[in-house]
Design an enzyme around this catalytic site. Sequence first.
Site, PDB file in Angstrom:
ATOM      1  CD  GLU A  98      -9.128   0.750  52.381  1.00 37.76           C
ATOM      2  OE1 GLU A  98      -9.143   1.768  51.516  1.00 37.76           O
ATOM      3  OE2 GLU A  98      -9.124   0.779  53.531  1.00 37.76           O
ATOM      4  CE1 TYR A 155      -6.557  -6.626  50.921  1.00 32.79           C
ATOM      5  CE2 TYR A 155      -8.070  -4.464  50.488  1.00 32.79           C
ATOM      6  CZ  TYR A 155      -7.815  -6.100  51.134  1.00 32.79           C
ATOM      7  OH  TYR A 155      -8.521  -6.263  52.117  1.00 32.79           O
ATOM      8  NE  ARG A 163     -12.744   2.410  49.185  1.00 34.97           N
ATOM      9  CZ  ARG A 163     -12.780   1.964  50.175  1.00 34.97           C
ATOM     10  NH1 ARG A 163     -12.987   0.726  50.236  1.00 34.97           N
ATOM     11  NH2 ARG A 163     -12.968   2.590  51.314  1.00 34.97           N
ATOM     12  CG  HIS A 212      -6.575  -4.061  55.442  1.00 28.92           C
ATOM     13  ND1 HIS A 212      -7.472  -3.138  55.874  1.00 28.92           N
ATOM     14  CD2 HIS A 212      -7.115  -4.588  54.268  1.00 28.92           C
ATOM     15  CE1 HIS A 212      -8.665  -3.395  55.083  1.00 28.92           C
ATOM     16  NE2 HIS A 212      -8.210  -4.170  54.109  1.00 28.92           N
ATOM     17  NE  ARG A 236      -1.380  -1.387  63.595  1.00 30.77           N
ATOM     18  CZ  ARG A 236      -2.364  -2.551  63.337  1.00 30.77           C
ATOM     19  NH1 ARG A 236      -2.647  -3.067  64.659  1.00 30.77           N
ATOM     20  NH2 ARG A 236      -3.312  -2.988  62.436  1.00 30.77           N
ATOM     21  NE  ARG A 284     -16.747   6.601  62.871  1.00 32.26           N
ATOM     22  CZ  ARG A 284     -18.026   6.981  63.510  1.00 32.26           C
ATOM     23  NH1 ARG A 284     -18.953   6.448  62.599  1.00 32.26           N
ATOM     24  NH2 ARG A 284     -18.266   7.529  64.529  1.00 32.26           N
ATOM     25  CB  CYS A 333     -23.534   1.702  60.962  1.00 29.68           C
ATOM     26  SG  CYS A 333     -21.857   1.078  61.293  1.00 29.68           S
ATOM     27  CD  GLN A 341     -19.099  -5.315  69.743  1.00 30.76           C
ATOM     28  OE1 GLN A 341     -19.445  -4.357  70.414  1.00 30.76           O
ATOM     29  NE2 GLN A 341     -19.833  -6.431  70.468  1.00 30.76           N
ATOM     30  CD  GLN A 366     -24.566  -4.654  81.229  1.00 30.94           C
ATOM     31  OE1 GLN A 366     -23.520  -4.705  81.286  1.00 30.94           O
ATOM     32  NE2 GLN A 366     -25.425  -5.687  81.102  1.00 30.94           N
TER      33      GLN A 366
END
Length: 677
Positions: free
Chosen positions: A168, A170, A218, A256, A259, A292, A338, A343, A415
């Site tokens: 990621e 780091y 990782r 992170h 894009r 995912r 999930c 959010q 909704q």
Amino acid sequence: MSSPHFPHLLAPLDLGFIQLRNRVVMGSMHTGLEDRFWNYGKLAAYFAERARGGVGLIVTGGISPNRTGWLLPFGGTLNCHADTLNHRRVTRAVHREGGRIVMQILHAGRYGYHPLQKSASPIRSPITPYRPKQMTESDIRSTIRDFARCARLAKLAGYDGVEIMGSEGYLLNQFLCRRTNQRTDDWGGDIVARMRLPLEIVKAIRAATGDQFLILYRLSLLDLVEEGNTWDEIVAVARGLQEAGIHILNTGIGWHEARIPTIVTSVPRAAFREITGRMRRELKIPVIASNRINTPEVAEDILASGDADLVSMARPLLADPHFVIKAASGRADEINTCIACNQACLDHTFSMKRATCLVNPRACFETERTASAARTTKRIAVVGAGPAGLACATTAAERGHRVTLFDAAEHIGGQFEIARRIPGKEEFAETLRYFGRRIETTGVELRLNHRVERTELEAGNYDEIVIATGIRPRTPAIAGIDHPKVLSYLDVLARGAPVGASVAVIGAGGIGFDVSEFLVHDASHERDNSIAEWMDEWGVDPTSSTPGGLKPALRPNSPRKVYLLQRKNSRVGAGLGKTSGWVHRLTLQHREVEMIAGVEYERIDDLGLHIRVNGEPRLLEVDHVVICAGQESLRELYPEPPAREGGRYHLIGGAEHAAELDAKRAIRQGSELASRL
Ligand code: FAD
Ligand code: NAP
Ligand code: SF4
């Protein structure tokens, strides 16, 4: 734990000195609880609930080995004996439930949000305001010692092992890639030199903790940034780590600062599984797939096809701590899935708030948000089966109340049922499946196609009446608002109104963005969820033959020209989610949506929409104008005083307050009210 339902997922893993009861790894997530010692009781309860729910191996949120490595000022650090006492509360709680837990050691490097940060080279990251100092030889040596000390203390605190955070973007990822490592000494240059720090850290941890202490690493399998590593370099690092003594390779995708989205809901499920599969074939040690993966079916398929030995799910275990037990007992349809909205988890973390979950507001509040059995059974009417009404009705019924849930529509969801039709938001249907099933298991009486009138409520003799009737779209006062070319977002999304080749969307909030997304996809609005097409659109080279795994993107064509307008002068989309808003903006930019801020609306007529932008008149010659100008509460059923006195009537969700409403607030309010009734 073996089960006929998901045999690969639920198969134990024997590593000789340690056994994992199944292949489910709860991936590391920063919750905010790990940063303050007084929150470790809450942290212990949070992890214990997941261990009780059957997770095979838990990885904690990142803990720094020293101050330089902090992600945030005064973030969780393990560098002295005193700290082990707090961690012991966590490890004991997990072990009592038969679980296994490893502590993640995270050195943020240049991602640290504080001025003490250091990195391989003094190159500022685009996502933090501080320029890192370049680590000296002595800094590097002490960093290795700090990692080893941190692991030794983790062992003392009762952890089953550690995970070294090397993906990621780091610190260790920063050393691995030319993008951030431009050193000319022995720690920079070719990949052999660039991977020296991670390898020395693994060896030092192994020496400090012995052979019987799990070490996971990782590693980023795709950096998704310029001057990231190529596949050959990544394989060389993985083999080096294996040689140095790690037991399991965990995987990460993207820095992170990349894009390219890697975890938001529009990323196809298990998009990166094949890359993990390729890495697995290069190694002898077990490999974990991540990103995912949110259902037991997907996880099982990854393992059965040989793409990984274990699967990491982080957010899915925030959403449902009992994911594994439900899967094992043939109740996978009861899992609270999930929906990858970010959010309440990542968006909270990046706003320095405690993480929780939109679909499970109890997450990280296990000791605070409890719903005990009701003392007396009441008859409760809940009007409106949107997120607020669904959460309220099912929680109240679970507590023992007799609940009738009404909705005027032919389906549940309010909704949210419309939101799921947006390309890239298909996951939202899972929440409706979950609530549908929960209505059955809790015994809520569901009455659809039933518009409730006030007289009916009064005649019903209910002990409690919950008004969760939601909202109505706001109609702005613009000249020509009754023109036939004007549509509401409900006309477009719910009623399937035909839309022409050029459209102006008035209002650039969450719904304006979603409507634009809907309009720039093909007529059928069926999202092509093909992983290959998604990779083409975002310019991802899954073979990583190029540095960082980047390739030229193939931008899809939009079936229509869309203008997205707002009155404010701020950047269009500035109010969207912190960790997902940029994806929505980029998706619309890829499809050449024209976003205009500082708009004054003059009138709508046969020619189109007349506006002024910074005082200059402009005509948008559009076929349709779609109104997404916010919402107003719908609360006709809520009586005026004195009729509502006595405390029988309750208002929740959009009916209570329409501004800044989202499903997170609706579900939390519904659950909280139900736990008090
Ligand atoms: P609603 O969902 O509006 O439900 C109210 C229900 O009451 C309706 O089903 C209605 O039929 C029923 N009702 C009304 N009057 C009566 C009556 N008299 N009798 C019987 N039934 C009645 N939120 C997020 O958090 N994240 C998102 O990504 C997101 N995306 C969205 C995308 C779109 C396109 C839309 C439209 C909304 C989105 N939202 C999102 C917002 C979210 O869906 C709402 O905040 C949430 O649904 C509000 O819940 P609620 O229960 O208060 O009301
Ligand atoms: P919103 O976020 O409040 O946006 C309303 C938009 O309409 C704003 O851009 C506002 O901007 C404009 N507007 C307001 N009054 C107007 C008027 N009288 N005339 C013209 N323009 C006007 O509301 P929403 O888009 O309807 O979304 C409702 C809720 O659903 C949001 O609070 C959001 O949290 C939730 N939601 C979330 C997501 C998500 O991805 N997380 C997606 C969809 C919805 P100007 O005043 O500057 O023009
Ligand atoms: Fe998943 Fe959204 Fe819950 Fe985060 S808030 S765990 S992304 S459902």
